[in-house]
Design an enzyme around this catalytic site. Structure first.
Site, PDB file in Angstrom:
ATOM      1  N   LYS A  36      -2.417 -16.222   8.273  1.00  0.00           N
ATOM      2  CA  LYS A  36      -1.497 -15.411   9.085  1.00  0.00           C
ATOM      3  C   LYS A  36      -0.663 -16.224  10.090  1.00  0.00           C
ATOM      4  O   LYS A  36       0.454 -16.599   9.763  1.00  0.00           O
ATOM      5  CB  LYS A  36      -2.275 -14.290   9.758  1.00  0.00           C
ATOM      6  N   TYR A  47       0.820  -1.218   0.000  1.00  0.00           N
ATOM      7  CA  TYR A  47       0.000   0.000   0.000  1.00  0.00           C
ATOM      8  C   TYR A  47       0.854   1.268   0.000  1.00  0.00           C
ATOM      9  O   TYR A  47       0.692   2.136   0.857  1.00  0.00           O
ATOM     10  CB  TYR A  47      -0.952   0.019   1.204  1.00  0.00           C
ATOM     11  N   TYR A  51     -12.600  -6.481   6.279  1.00  0.00           N
ATOM     12  CA  TYR A  51     -11.407  -6.660   5.449  1.00  0.00           C
ATOM     13  C   TYR A  51     -11.212  -8.158   5.237  1.00  0.00           C
ATOM     14  O   TYR A  51     -11.118  -8.909   6.206  1.00  0.00           O
ATOM     15  CB  TYR A  51     -10.157  -6.054   6.089  1.00  0.00           C
ATOM     16  N   ASP A  71     -14.017 -15.688   8.567  1.00  0.00           N
ATOM     17  CA  ASP A  71     -12.640 -15.384   8.187  1.00  0.00           C
ATOM     18  C   ASP A  71     -11.840 -15.201   9.478  1.00  0.00           C
ATOM     19  O   ASP A  71     -11.881 -14.139  10.093  1.00  0.00           O
ATOM     20  CB  ASP A  71     -12.627 -14.119   7.321  1.00  0.00           C
TER      21      ASP A  71
HETATM   22  C1  LIG Z   1      -4.683 -10.453   6.381  1.00  0.00           C
HETATM   23  C2  LIG Z   1      -6.088 -10.861   6.172  1.00  0.00           C
HETATM   24  C3  LIG Z   1      -6.514 -11.450   4.972  1.00  0.00           C
HETATM   25  C4  LIG Z   1      -5.601 -11.626   3.779  1.00  0.00           C
HETATM   26  O1  LIG Z   1      -4.525 -12.468   4.023  1.00  0.00           O
HETATM   27  P1  LIG Z   1      -3.210 -12.381   3.094  1.00  0.00           P
HETATM   28  O2  LIG Z   1      -2.356 -13.503   3.584  1.00  0.00           O
HETATM   29  O3  LIG Z   1      -2.633 -11.022   3.321  1.00  0.00           O
HETATM   30  O4  LIG Z   1      -3.663 -12.570   1.698  1.00  0.00           O
HETATM   31  C5  LIG Z   1      -7.839 -11.839   4.872  1.00  0.00           C
HETATM   32  N1  LIG Z   1      -8.695 -11.681   5.898  1.00  0.00           N
HETATM   33  C6  LIG Z   1      -8.316 -11.138   7.066  1.00  0.00           C
HETATM   34  C7  LIG Z   1      -9.308 -11.007   8.171  1.00  0.00           C
HETATM   35  C8  LIG Z   1      -7.014 -10.694   7.239  1.00  0.00           C
HETATM   36  O5  LIG Z   1      -6.647 -10.113   8.394  1.00  0.00           O
END
Ligand SMILES: *Cc1c(COP(=O)(O)O)cnc(C)c1O
Length: 429
Positions: free
Chosen positions: A279, A21, A149, A250
């Site tokens: 992550k 970014y 997000y 997510d």
């Molecule tokens: C970081 C994140 C993503 C994306 O993961 P990347 O490994 O950066 O592609 C998706 N959803 C949430 C909630 C995140 O924090």
């Protein structure tokens, strides 16, 4: 070396490498990191910074953990990688077993992905393919939340906050989904049922064309570090059940203990139909993610037209090095000692950040699990914050009005205090 201790290669970074970014004309400052161990990042000029970010939620046990290092080195002696099409290997199978064991019981089928965004793409494909396969192809849309997000690839961008998200540039190119208001029901405040009304209205009106609701359980992370009430999730589950929608959680940011539970979903005592993790899955060592779903979804897709194949298959799917280190990361978490550490960290973050509440220019202070947030009334000047971090010996990366931390679980009480002191300094910049 240039005279100020900056390695010569940094100049090339400045002119040729994109960072997350950033603009290439004003890329913002960077610190060159030459090594990292424990909770410390070592800079090229010899300074050491305590990592208050766990490299974006991932390095739970710190850097160069002997057991994680050994897991990678040990796997390297067998194979770094083999394709997953038509081949399999024990690190991937063991990881699948562990993820199923840790996850809410209905989640029984595992797709290994190469990053969090891909895990969300796969989750969306699963939901759409499922309804296609069971003869409800009109269910093509998702319901998401404002402030969400879910990643940076196209499918993910389309379920990120449509206004404040980073992706409104692409609005006319993206699939059009439905958005409910951001949950207005803070985690630590008694639940107000009215908070569910906007989502309920949307689902009632549009459910015939909706495949799934996608949410970040409990913590809306990158979209504003909003901690919302578990009863909201209970309500989302009930709405999905009532109207026949799938629920996608997510857990990419929240998974593996960050909110005080193994998965944030557990605060609500429900299970989603599809769950994404990423992550912290490899303890911050390598990129790896996974999408889990129920047997019913997997069976539905697999009985579908065209041979029932789930249409995804990354080149580096199930990378053995990444799976091996993920297995060791999960083994490190298996003794459960992280629970007390994260609970203690929540108490310490709350106590040490609380005095900031009374300061001018501070809108809110909150902590949940090993996440501490100071929200200012005005955005933080990122360049000044960056320079202050170097002086304070603590690495933080504020965004917008938020100065926040999610320390490695291995950070000591003293190290967490240094982090909260640095947060106070940045909050008052
Ligand atoms: C970081 C994140 C993503 C994306 O993961 P990347 O490994 O950066 O592609 C998706 N959803 C949430 C909630 C995140 O924090």
């Amino acid at each position: 070396m240039e005279t100020d201790g900056t390695p010569a290669w940094v100049a090339f970074d400045r002119t040729h490498l994109w960072h997350p970014y950033t603009s290439m004309q004003a890329p913002g400052p960077v610190y060159p990191v030459v090594a990292a161990s424990g909770v410390h990042l070592e800079l090229s000029d010899g300074r050491k910074l305590i990592d208050g970010m766990s490299s974006w939620w991932s390095a739970l046990h710190g850097y160069r953990h002997p057991r994680l290092d050994r897991a990678v080195a040990g796997q390297l002696e067998k194979m770094a990688h083999v394709m997953f099409g038509g081949l399999t290997h024990e690190p991937a199978v063991r990881l699948g077993q562990s993820l199923i064991h840790l996850s809410p019981p209905p989640l029984q089928r595992v797709f290994l992905c190469d990053s969090g965004s891909v895990a969300v793409e796969v989750a969306i494909k699963m939901a759409l393919q499922y309804f296609h396969a069971i003869g409800q192809p009109e269910r093509r849309r998702l319901v998401s939340l404002r402030g969400a997000y879910h990643g940076d690839t196209t499918g993910c961008m389309a379920v990120c906050d449509p206004v404040n998200g980073m992706h409104n540039l692409f609005a006319d190119y993206l699939p059009q989904h439905l958005f409910a208001e951001r949950p207005a029901c803070p985690f630590h405040v008694p639940f107000d049922r009215d908070a569910l009304a906007p989502l309920a209205r949307l689902v009632e009106e549009h459910h015939h064309t909706v495949a799934a609701v996608i949410v970040e359980p409990i913590v809306q992370g990158t979209g504003g570090m909003n901690f919302y009430h578990p009863e909201y999730l209970v309500g989302v589950r009930a709405l999905c059940d009532e109207f026949g929608l799938l629920l996608i959680h997510d857990e990419i940011a929240t998974g593996f203990g960050r909110t005080g539970r193994m998965f944030a979903t557990e605060h609500a005592g429900i299970s989603p139909d599809i769950m994404c993790v990423g992550k912290a899955l490899t303890g911050g060592y390598m990129t790896l993610a996974a999408t889990l779903c129920t047997e019913a979804i997997a069976e539905g897709i697999s009985a579908g037209p065209g041979g029932g194949a789930l249409m995804h298959g990354p080149t580096f799917m199930g990378n053995p090095l990444a799976c091996a280190v993920a297995n060791e990361n999960l083994a490190l978490l298996a003794d459960g000692s992280w629970r007390k550490r994260v609970a203690d960290m929540q108490g310490q973050l709350e106590a040490e950040l609380a005095p900031l509440r009374a300061k001018p220019g501070i809108a809110d202070v909150r902590a949940l699990g090993a996440i501490g947030v100071v929200e200012r009334e005005t955005p933080v000047d990122l360049a000044r914050a960056h320079a202050r971090c170097g002086e304070l010996g603590v690495w933080l990366r504020p965004f917008g009005k938020l100065v926040y931390t999610m320390p490695p679980y291995v950070a000591t009480t003293d190290e967490v205090s240094k982090i909260t002191q640095a947060m106070a300094a940045l909050a008052e910049l």
